[in-house]
Design a protein around this motif. Sequence first.
Motif, PDB file in Angstrom:
ATOM      1  N   GLU A  43      23.239  44.923  19.073  1.00 51.95           N
ATOM      2  CA  GLU A  43      24.136  43.848  19.515  1.00 51.95           C
ATOM      3  C   GLU A  43      25.609  44.191  19.302  1.00 51.95           C
ATOM      4  N   ALA A  44      25.889  45.160  18.463  1.00 51.91           N
ATOM      5  CA  ALA A  44      27.280  45.513  18.154  1.00 51.91           C
ATOM      6  C   ALA A  44      27.794  46.676  19.011  1.00 51.91           C
ATOM      7  N   LEU A  45      26.948  47.247  19.844  1.00 51.24           N
ATOM      8  CA  LEU A  45      27.373  48.383  20.668  1.00 51.24           C
ATOM      9  C   LEU A  45      28.142  47.889  21.893  1.00 51.24           C
ATOM     10  N   HIS A  46      29.309  48.455  22.118  1.00 46.26           N
ATOM     11  CA  HIS A  46      30.166  48.080  23.242  1.00 46.26           C
ATOM     12  C   HIS A  46      31.182  49.206  23.451  1.00 46.26           C
ATOM     13  N   LEU A  47      31.924  49.128  24.521  1.00 36.54           N
ATOM     14  CA  LEU A  47      32.987  50.088  24.815  1.00 36.54           C
ATOM     15  C   LEU A  47      34.315  49.351  24.720  1.00 36.54           C
ATOM     16  N   THR A  48      35.052  49.567  23.639  1.00 37.28           N
ATOM     17  CA  THR A  48      36.330  48.883  23.440  1.00 37.28           C
ATOM     18  C   THR A  48      37.364  49.390  24.433  1.00 37.28           C
ATOM     19  N   LEU A  49      38.023  48.444  25.099  1.00 36.87           N
ATOM     20  CA  LEU A  49      39.106  48.759  26.029  1.00 36.87           C
ATOM     21  C   LEU A  49      40.459  48.697  25.334  1.00 36.87           C
ATOM     22  N   SER A  50      40.642  47.681  24.493  1.00 40.78           N
ATOM     23  CA  SER A  50      41.905  47.494  23.786  1.00 40.78           C
ATOM     24  C   SER A  50      41.664  46.602  22.574  1.00 40.78           C
ATOM     25  N   PHE A  51      42.223  46.997  21.439  1.00 46.55           N
ATOM     26  CA  PHE A  51      42.109  46.211  20.211  1.00 46.55           C
ATOM     27  C   PHE A  51      43.427  45.470  20.009  1.00 46.55           C
ATOM     28  N   PHE A  52      43.354  44.157  19.815  1.00 45.90           N
ATOM     29  CA  PHE A  52      44.556  43.330  19.722  1.00 45.90           C
ATOM     30  C   PHE A  52      44.899  42.940  18.294  1.00 45.90           C
ATOM     31  N   GLY A  53      43.960  43.051  17.379  1.00 45.59           N
ATOM     32  CA  GLY A  53      44.218  42.717  15.977  1.00 45.59           C
ATOM     33  C   GLY A  53      44.132  41.226  15.716  1.00 45.59           C
ATOM     34  N   ASN A  54      44.734  40.810  14.610  1.00 46.99           N
ATOM     35  CA  ASN A  54      44.721  39.399  14.213  1.00 46.99           C
ATOM     36  C   ASN A  54      45.627  38.594  15.136  1.00 46.99           C
ATOM     37  N   VAL A  55      45.077  37.515  15.681  1.00 47.59           N
ATOM     38  CA  VAL A  55      45.777  36.730  16.694  1.00 47.59           C
ATOM     39  C   VAL A  55      45.589  35.249  16.370  1.00 47.59           C
ATOM     40  N   ASP A  56      46.682  34.478  16.416  1.00 46.83           N
ATOM     41  CA  ASP A  56      46.550  33.036  16.194  1.00 46.83           C
ATOM     42  C   ASP A  56      46.088  32.355  17.483  1.00 46.83           C
ATOM     43  N   ASN A  57      45.729  31.079  17.388  1.00 47.26           N
ATOM     44  CA  ASN A  57      45.160  30.353  18.531  1.00 47.26           C
ATOM     45  C   ASN A  57      46.097  30.325  19.734  1.00 47.26           C
ATOM     46  N   GLU A  58      47.391  30.097  19.512  1.00 43.45           N
ATOM     47  CA  GLU A  58      48.349  30.016  20.618  1.00 43.45           C
ATOM     48  C   GLU A  58      48.452  31.357  21.348  1.00 43.45           C
ATOM     49  N   ALA A  59      48.546  32.444  20.594  1.00 40.19           N
ATOM     50  CA  ALA A  59      48.617  33.776  21.210  1.00 40.19           C
ATOM     51  C   ALA A  59      47.301  34.117  21.902  1.00 40.19           C
ATOM     52  N   ALA A  60      46.175  33.662  21.345  1.00 38.29           N
ATOM     53  CA  ALA A  60      44.873  33.907  21.970  1.00 38.29           C
ATOM     54  C   ALA A  60      44.800  33.222  23.332  1.00 38.29           C
ATOM     55  N   GLU A  61      45.347  32.024  23.432  1.00 42.10           N
ATOM     56  CA  GLU A  61      45.382  31.314  24.720  1.00 42.10           C
ATOM     57  C   GLU A  61      46.199  32.106  25.750  1.00 42.10           C
ATOM     58  N   ALA A  62      47.351  32.592  25.334  1.00 42.46           N
ATOM     59  CA  ALA A  62      48.208  33.374  26.233  1.00 42.46           C
ATOM     60  C   ALA A  62      47.516  34.676  26.641  1.00 42.46           C
ATOM     61  N   LEU A  63      46.854  35.319  25.694  1.00 43.84           N
ATOM     62  CA  LEU A  63      46.135  36.556  25.991  1.00 43.84           C
ATOM     63  C   LEU A  63      45.010  36.295  26.991  1.00 43.84           C
ATOM     64  N   ASP A  64      44.252  35.251  26.794  1.00 42.90           N
ATOM     65  CA  ASP A  64      43.174  34.888  27.703  1.00 42.90           C
ATOM     66  C   ASP A  64      43.731  34.710  29.124  1.00 42.90           C
ATOM     67  N   HIS A  65      44.835  34.009  29.248  1.00 39.05           N
ATOM     68  CA  HIS A  65      45.464  33.790  30.552  1.00 39.05           C
ATOM     69  C   HIS A  65      45.844  35.125  31.209  1.00 39.05           C
ATOM     70  N   GLU A  66      46.433  36.029  30.437  1.00 42.79           N
ATOM     71  CA  GLU A  66      46.876  37.313  30.990  1.00 42.79           C
ATOM     72  C   GLU A  66      45.703  38.221  31.344  1.00 42.79           C
ATOM     73  N   LEU A  67      44.661  38.233  30.518  1.00 40.56           N
ATOM     74  CA  LEU A  67      43.495  39.061  30.823  1.00 40.56           C
ATOM     75  C   LEU A  67      42.798  38.575  32.095  1.00 40.56           C
ATOM     76  N   ALA A  68      42.804  37.267  32.319  1.00 40.22           N
ATOM     77  CA  ALA A  68      42.174  36.704  33.513  1.00 40.22           C
ATOM     78  C   ALA A  68      42.901  37.126  34.793  1.00 40.22           C
ATOM     79  N   ARG A  69      44.135  37.573  34.682  1.00 38.38           N
ATOM     80  CA  ARG A  69      44.917  37.994  35.847  1.00 38.38           C
ATOM     81  C   ARG A  69      44.638  39.447  36.247  1.00 38.38           C
ATOM     82  N   ILE A  70      43.882  40.183  35.446  1.00 37.97           N
ATOM     83  CA  ILE A  70      43.611  41.598  35.742  1.00 37.97           C
ATOM     84  C   ILE A  70      42.672  41.703  36.940  1.00 37.97           C
ATOM     85  N   HIS A  71      43.042  42.576  37.877  1.00 38.83           N
ATOM     86  CA  HIS A  71      42.216  42.849  39.046  1.00 38.83           C
ATOM     87  C   HIS A  71      41.780  44.307  38.994  1.00 38.83           C
ATOM     88  N   CYS A  72      40.484  44.521  39.036  1.00 38.35           N
ATOM     89  CA  CYS A  72      39.913  45.863  39.010  1.00 38.35           C
ATOM     90  C   CYS A  72      38.548  45.784  39.676  1.00 38.35           C
TER      91      CYS A  72
END
Length: 187
Positions: A43-72
Amino acid sequence: MKRVYPDPMPLRLFAALPLPDGITECLTGLQLGVPGADWRQKEALHLTLSFFGNVDNEAAEALDHELARIHCKPFDLSIRGAGHFGREEPRALWMGIDAHPSLLLLSHACERAARRAGLNIEKRSFIPHITLAYLHETPLSPIQAFERRHALFRSPDWRADRFYLYSSWKGGRGDNPYRIEAEYPLA
């Protein structure tokens, strides 16, 4: 992505590609022959794309918004060969990933999304890999033997069609518990 996270454990976020069950089964079948290896659970096996470190709730919301904008577009991946991190004191044993151009672009897009979200993430060279084990005072010879045994290993191809934002809490030894916070389809 509004959540209340347990205190005092810090919330750590990272973006990663999940692995299909067939691939994780294949990888867990390789996990032997290295004394001192703390093998990762399926269950712990994955391919890490980017490690963001410790993030507070407000920054996590902003990160979620920005990651959702990625097109690939979806792309195919395969595992090839084995290696380790830590030249003088080996600390992790891994299986390599063919460096598909779309994989590299997706990793860089995740880093850019984090910067747009206001996160100061550490700039590291992206080495596509899946960590199989963490090593604790493991002699180099069994690590090298493992790498030789699996130097020509190649998994079946699989399609990367989504990535996740994961959270984890650093605990003691062993696998840290991961939770999927958000899913981002590739299209």
